[in-house]
Design a protein around this motif. Sequence first.
Motif, PDB file in Angstrom:
ATOM      1  N   UNK A  16       0.647  -1.149  -0.165  1.00 55.40           N
ATOM      2  CA  UNK A  16       0.044   0.200   0.118  1.00 55.40           C
ATOM      3  C   UNK A  16       0.874   1.195  -0.052  1.00 55.40           C
ATOM      4  N   UNK A  17       1.809   1.344   0.716  1.00 52.83           N
ATOM      5  CA  UNK A  17       2.816   2.530   0.814  1.00 52.83           C
ATOM      6  C   UNK A  17       3.610   2.639  -0.526  1.00 52.83           C
ATOM      7  N   UNK A  18       3.959   1.485  -1.270  1.00 52.98           N
ATOM      8  CA  UNK A  18       4.599   1.727  -2.352  1.00 52.98           C
ATOM      9  C   UNK A  18       3.678   2.419  -3.568  1.00 52.98           C
ATOM     10  N   UNK A  23       1.610   6.756  -6.899  1.00 58.57           N
ATOM     11  CA  UNK A  23       0.699   7.440  -7.128  1.00 58.57           C
ATOM     12  C   UNK A  23       0.910   9.020  -6.895  1.00 58.57           C
ATOM     13  N   UNK A  24       1.563   9.483  -5.858  1.00 59.69           N
ATOM     14  CA  UNK A  24       1.876  10.797  -5.615  1.00 59.69           C
ATOM     15  C   UNK A  24       3.040  11.227  -6.679  1.00 59.69           C
ATOM     16  N   UNK A  28       3.152  15.181 -10.556  1.00 53.49           N
ATOM     17  CA  UNK A  28       4.357  16.098 -10.184  1.00 53.49           C
ATOM     18  C   UNK A  28       3.415  17.469 -10.060  1.00 53.49           C
ATOM     19  N   UNK A  29       2.488  17.806 -10.449  1.00 45.06           N
ATOM     20  CA  UNK A  29       1.617  18.879 -10.327  1.00 45.06           C
ATOM     21  C   UNK A  29       0.699  18.907  -9.366  1.00 45.06           C
ATOM     22  N   UNK A  34      -3.350  18.540  -1.433  1.00 45.96           N
ATOM     23  CA  UNK A  34      -3.669  17.346  -1.993  1.00 45.96           C
ATOM     24  C   UNK A  34      -2.715  16.257  -1.364  1.00 45.96           C
ATOM     25  N   UNK A  35      -1.406  16.402  -1.661  1.00 45.07           N
ATOM     26  CA  UNK A  35      -0.374  15.581  -1.501  1.00 45.07           C
ATOM     27  C   UNK A  35      -0.354  15.047   0.098  1.00 45.07           C
ATOM     28  N   UNK A  36      -0.650  16.241   1.068  1.00 43.62           N
ATOM     29  CA  UNK A  36      -0.364  15.986   2.392  1.00 43.62           C
ATOM     30  C   UNK A  36      -1.741  14.979   2.937  1.00 43.62           C
ATOM     31  N   UNK A  37      -2.911  15.403   2.346  1.00 41.79           N
ATOM     32  CA  UNK A  37      -4.122  14.506   2.450  1.00 41.79           C
ATOM     33  C   UNK A  37      -4.027  13.147   2.169  1.00 41.79           C
TER      34      UNK A  37
END
Length: 100
Positions: A16-18, A23-24, A28-29, A34-37
């Motif tokens: 799941x972590x990989x 996904x993140x 790159x944009x 969004x990334x933190x959440x």
Amino acid sequence: MDKRYKPVSVPEQVRQRVALLESITNQPGMSLTQAVRELRTGLRLTVPEYAKLTKVAIRTIHDIEAGKANPSLATANKLLAPFGLMLGVVKPQGDRHESS
């Protein structure tokens, strides 16, 4: 770990972590909000757990996720560092404007 979720095996957690990091990094944009959440919820961390992990105040994380805060570069990198990530600059896709 958020107690609303059923515990999963260590190999499944790694998978799941990989998948989450792929996904993140494939977006790159993606905004910091969004990334933190996505990192926090994808790893099933509560805000207090994420705050303890990153040494960023709970209120700051709430405000960032709500789009109400404009964190410093140092704070942004504190939120990303535990996952091997850092904030960067990217050229928007489809941007036809080139510098002279």
